[in-house]
Design a protein around this motif. Structure first.
Motif, PDB file in Angstrom:
ATOM      1  N   ASP A  71       0.640  -1.183   0.050  1.00 54.12           N
ATOM      2  CA  ASP A  71       0.037  -0.204   0.144  1.00 54.12           C
ATOM      3  C   ASP A  71       1.009   1.248   0.030  1.00 54.12           C
ATOM      4  O   ASP A  71       2.013   1.339   0.723  1.00 54.12           O
ATOM      5  CB  ASP A  71      -0.842  -0.160   1.254  1.00 54.12           C
ATOM      6  N   HIS A  72       0.449   2.203  -0.882  1.00 51.47           N
ATOM      7  CA  HIS A  72       1.532   3.230  -0.933  1.00 51.47           C
ATOM      8  C   HIS A  72       1.114   4.627   0.019  1.00 51.47           C
ATOM      9  O   HIS A  72       0.420   5.439  -0.441  1.00 51.47           O
ATOM     10  CB  HIS A  72       1.363   3.808  -2.646  1.00 51.47           C
ATOM     11  N   GLN A  73       1.724   4.252   1.227  1.00 48.08           N
ATOM     12  CA  GLN A  73       1.017   5.267   2.224  1.00 48.08           C
ATOM     13  C   GLN A  73       2.016   5.023   3.466  1.00 48.08           C
ATOM     14  O   GLN A  73       2.676   4.007   3.500  1.00 48.08           O
ATOM     15  CB  GLN A  73      -0.430   4.877   2.670  1.00 48.08           C
ATOM     16  N   PHE A  74       1.993   6.362   4.106  1.00 45.19           N
ATOM     17  CA  PHE A  74       2.510   6.060   5.484  1.00 45.19           C
ATOM     18  C   PHE A  74       1.495   5.519   6.645  1.00 45.19           C
ATOM     19  O   PHE A  74       0.433   6.077   6.541  1.00 45.19           O
ATOM     20  CB  PHE A  74       3.050   7.307   6.120  1.00 45.19           C
ATOM     21  N   GLU A  75       1.884   4.576   7.212  1.00 44.37           N
ATOM     22  CA  GLU A  75       0.820   4.179   8.402  1.00 44.37           C
ATOM     23  C   GLU A  75       1.354   3.335   9.734  1.00 44.37           C
ATOM     24  O   GLU A  75       2.339   2.749   9.487  1.00 44.37           O
ATOM     25  CB  GLU A  75      -0.360   3.272   7.788  1.00 44.37           C
ATOM     26  N   HIS A  76       0.960   3.841  10.832  1.00 39.39           N
ATOM     27  CA  HIS A  76       1.616   3.107  12.107  1.00 39.39           C
ATOM     28  C   HIS A  76      -0.014   2.269  12.692  1.00 39.39           C
ATOM     29  O   HIS A  76      -1.000   3.470  12.916  1.00 39.39           O
ATOM     30  CB  HIS A  76       1.907   4.058  13.062  1.00 39.39           C
ATOM     31  N   ILE A  77       0.264   1.248  12.847  1.00 39.13           N
ATOM     32  CA  ILE A  77      -0.848   0.273  13.395  1.00 39.13           C
ATOM     33  C   ILE A  77      -0.429  -0.364  14.672  1.00 39.13           C
ATOM     34  O   ILE A  77       0.516  -1.009  14.655  1.00 39.13           O
ATOM     35  CB  ILE A  77      -1.534  -0.699  12.530  1.00 39.13           C
ATOM     36  N   HIS A 113       2.252  11.912   1.178  1.00 43.53           N
ATOM     37  CA  HIS A 113       3.579  12.337   1.149  1.00 43.53           C
ATOM     38  C   HIS A 113       4.691  11.077   0.760  1.00 43.53           C
ATOM     39  O   HIS A 113       4.421  10.068   1.294  1.00 43.53           O
ATOM     40  CB  HIS A 113       4.210  12.782   2.567  1.00 43.53           C
ATOM     41  N   HIS A 114       5.511  11.314   0.053  1.00 44.86           N
ATOM     42  CA  HIS A 114       6.759  10.309   0.104  1.00 44.86           C
ATOM     43  C   HIS A 114       7.822  10.516   1.239  1.00 44.86           C
ATOM     44  O   HIS A 114       7.593  11.771   1.603  1.00 44.86           O
ATOM     45  CB  HIS A 114       7.445  10.555  -1.684  1.00 44.86           C
ATOM     46  N   GLY A 115       8.402   9.251   1.073  1.00 45.24           N
ATOM     47  CA  GLY A 115       9.395   9.619   2.302  1.00 45.24           C
ATOM     48  C   GLY A 115      10.028   8.174   2.656  1.00 45.24           C
ATOM     49  O   GLY A 115       9.901   7.246   1.965  1.00 45.24           O
ATOM     50  N   TYR A 116      10.594   8.101   4.022  1.00 48.10           N
ATOM     51  CA  TYR A 116      10.904   6.881   4.245  1.00 48.10           C
ATOM     52  C   TYR A 116      10.799   6.784   5.953  1.00 48.10           C
ATOM     53  O   TYR A 116      10.664   7.941   6.634  1.00 48.10           O
ATOM     54  CB  TYR A 116      12.499   6.764   4.031  1.00 48.10           C
ATOM     55  N   VAL A 172      10.696   5.436  15.742  1.00 44.61           N
ATOM     56  CA  VAL A 172      10.536   5.595  14.471  1.00 44.61           C
ATOM     57  C   VAL A 172       9.676   6.789  14.058  1.00 44.61           C
ATOM     58  O   VAL A 172       9.025   7.312  14.623  1.00 44.61           O
ATOM     59  CB  VAL A 172       9.399   4.317  13.937  1.00 44.61           C
ATOM     60  N   THR A 173      10.613   7.382  13.146  1.00 43.89           N
ATOM     61  CA  THR A 173      10.168   8.478  12.456  1.00 43.89           C
ATOM     62  C   THR A 173       9.759   8.716  11.099  1.00 43.89           C
ATOM     63  O   THR A 173      10.758   8.275  10.301  1.00 43.89           O
ATOM     64  CB  THR A 173      11.123   9.764  12.877  1.00 43.89           C
ATOM     65  N   PHE A 174       8.764   8.921  10.517  1.00 43.50           N
ATOM     66  CA  PHE A 174       8.118   9.019   9.181  1.00 43.50           C
ATOM     67  C   PHE A 174       9.024  10.278   8.697  1.00 43.50           C
ATOM     68  O   PHE A 174       8.434  11.391   9.377  1.00 43.50           O
ATOM     69  CB  PHE A 174       6.913   9.062   8.898  1.00 43.50           C
ATOM     70  N   ARG A 175       9.712  10.378   7.774  1.00 41.87           N
ATOM     71  CA  ARG A 175      10.328  11.618   7.121  1.00 41.87           C
ATOM     72  C   ARG A 175       9.950  11.758   5.828  1.00 41.87           C
ATOM     73  O   ARG A 175       9.996  10.690   4.949  1.00 41.87           O
ATOM     74  CB  ARG A 175      12.014  11.499   7.518  1.00 41.87           C
ATOM     75  N   LEU A 224       7.345  13.743   9.649  1.00 43.91           N
ATOM     76  CA  LEU A 224       5.733  13.684   9.733  1.00 43.91           C
ATOM     77  C   LEU A 224       5.195  13.260  10.905  1.00 43.91           C
ATOM     78  O   LEU A 224       4.174  13.821  11.225  1.00 43.91           O
ATOM     79  CB  LEU A 224       5.449  12.878   8.517  1.00 43.91           C
ATOM     80  N   TYR A 225       6.041  12.272  11.442  1.00 43.26           N
ATOM     81  CA  TYR A 225       5.358  11.597  12.602  1.00 43.26           C
ATOM     82  C   TYR A 225       6.551  11.083  13.455  1.00 43.26           C
ATOM     83  O   TYR A 225       7.332  10.573  12.737  1.00 43.26           O
ATOM     84  CB  TYR A 225       4.479  10.663  12.087  1.00 43.26           C
TER      85      TYR A 225
END
Length: 468
Positions: free
Chosen positions: A395-401, A436-439, A451-454, A461-462
């Motif tokens: 899935d093309h997204q950032f997500e934390h579950i 947003h793209h990123g890593y 963990v940081t979404f950048r 971002l988070y």
């Protein structure tokens, strides 16, 4: 007399045309024998319907040719087959040859530049081994020189015989040190740092779904992420690419373009690579394996690995391209063996391509969220063995579950086209971003993980963290 003179020739023509009428059946069998293609049909109704149409056509062509042959023989005509039969046979041949050709089956393999690959085995000091991997069209004896000084490359390793897929292990590396190297493929001296410390821990960069070769991807974002990660001041130890690195892994031209793009960065930062569904279909997995984990490295498996980053930090990568379809008995036995051997109090990180839990929507009537087969197969296993973090793409997204103490992260943000807005939100979803793209920037310490979404430029971002 004239009639009998043509009979031997007509029999030969009849035999050839009858044989060629089965070309379509050969095509559908070729497609069906590759399990990754069957997974594609299960998930994508459009491709499934196209394949079913091929199957019907492949059966109909020889049947119609046979009936036409019988009809003409009964009439004792000089021409055994009618024009329609010739057209059908030509159509079957065109499909049987054209589809594999379009999928890259007959393409030649291009040279691919060297990249640093982390291996799933450790040296005598317990450190993960590192290899320089590249591919050459013509078999060659590869050689690598390396050392702690650019002026004095004191160590060397050489292949025993000429090969196309090259993999040479750089042995006895010391953590935190900068190494310099050159190879028979690239004589220029390059450098890398072997597991540098960052703020008392180790820093990993994780992303997925670059889709190099697609018309809809953002290559600029992909390159910006790579630049950010290899910047020496950021002290990353690894970049982990969780699959779908190209749009069509069966096309060697796309893999060559991707390696050309990435190798300017992954020749100075070790890489962990995971197979995605786009990388593997129509035989693409063979291209992938010879590019990243050639058999010459003699690893236990090419498609899944265990990396003991330290005595208490472990990464396990799995071959889960669409979901459980590629989770065979051999991989299952291997995973259970690895998890049983680890201390649940250690940091255990799972990486694969396909998501487990996730928020998304339906595509062509198929849900692309919370994969129940994946959840049923793996979630309790992860809980029971103390798995801390699970990273996936697809899935093309950032997500934390968060589910039962296991933190699942989706990082399909390496440059691929964004997915549609979700119509379903996973019950354990804590954070999600679809624009947003990123890593994922992962910092692992002995008793702490964050963990940081950048974004591609490094902007956060988070952020999330926990004590272990």
């Amino acid at each position: 007399m004239e009639k009998h003179k043509h009979k031997p020739l007509l029999k030969i023509v009849d035999s050839i045309m009858t044989l060629l009428s089965f070309a379509g059946l050969g095509l559908v069998l070729w497609i069906a024998l590759e399990k990754r293609n069957l997974a594609l049909f299960a998930w994508n109704p459009m491709f499934r319907n196209f394949y079913l149409g091929l199957v019907i056509l492949a059966i109909v062509i020889p049947v119609l040719v046979f009936l036409d042959l019988r009809r003409h023989k009964k009439r004792e005509q000089k021409t055994s087959l009618g024009l329609v039969s010739y057209i059908l046979v030509i159509l079957g041949l065109a499909l049987a040859l054209g589809i594999p050709a379009a999928e890259g089956t007959f393409s030649t393999h291009a040279d691919k530049a060297p990249q640093l690959m982390l291996l799933g085995k450790s040296d005598t000091q317990g450190n993960p081994e590192l290899a320089l991997v590249w591919y050459t069209k013509k078999p060659e004896k590869g050689k690598v020189f390396y050392g702690l000084s650019a002026e004095h490359l004191e160590y060397s390793v050489e292949e025993e015989k000429p090969m196309q897929s090259h993999g040479l292990i750089l042995s006895a590396l010391q953590r935190g040190k900068t190494y310099y190297y050159s190879s028979s493929e690239t004589p220029e001296v390059r450098s890398f740092r072997y597991f540098p410390q960052y703020d008392g821990g180790l820093r990993l960069a994780i992303s997925s779904d670059a889709h190099v070769g697609a018309e809809t991807n953002d290559l600029g974002a992909t390159v910006d992420i790579l630049r950010q990660v290899v910047d020496p001041k950021n002290d990353y130890s690894l970049i982990c690419n969780l699959g779908d690195v190209v749009e069509l892994g069966n096309k060697d031209s796309q893999i060559a373009a991707q390696v050309e793009l990435f190798s300017h960065f992954t020749d100075s930062l070790p890489l962990i690579q995971v197979l995605g569904n786009h990388d593997g279909w129509f035989g693409g997995y063979a291209n992938w394996a010879q590019t990243y984990y050639p058999k010459s490295l003699q690893e236990e498996a090419q498609l899944y690995h265990r990396f003991d980053i330290t005595d208490s930090i472990h990464i396990i990568t799995l071959d889960l391209e669409w979901g459980t379809e590629s989770y065979d008995a051999k991989q299952k036995a291997w995973l259970l063996k690895q998890l049983d051997s680890l201390d649940p109090n250690d940091v255990i990180i799972i990486m694969d391509h396909a998501y487990f839990f996730g928020s998304s929507t339906e595509y062509q009537g198929v849900p692309w969220y919370d994969n129940q087969q994946m959840i049923t197969t793996f979630h309790q296993l992860f809980v029971d063995h103390g798995v801390d973090l699970v990273f996936s793409g697809h899935d093309h997204q950032f997500e934390h579950i968060l589910q039962d103490g296991v933190n699942y992260f989706i990082v399909g943000t390496f440059g691929g086209k964004f997915d549609d807005s979700p119509t379903y939100i996973s019950p354990g979803s804590i954070f999600r971003d679809f624009s947003h793209h990123g890593y994922a920037d992962v910092l692992v310490k002995e008793h702490e993980v964050s963990v940081t979404f950048r974004q591609p430029d490094g902007t956060a971002l988070y952020s999330w963290g926990k004590n272990l």
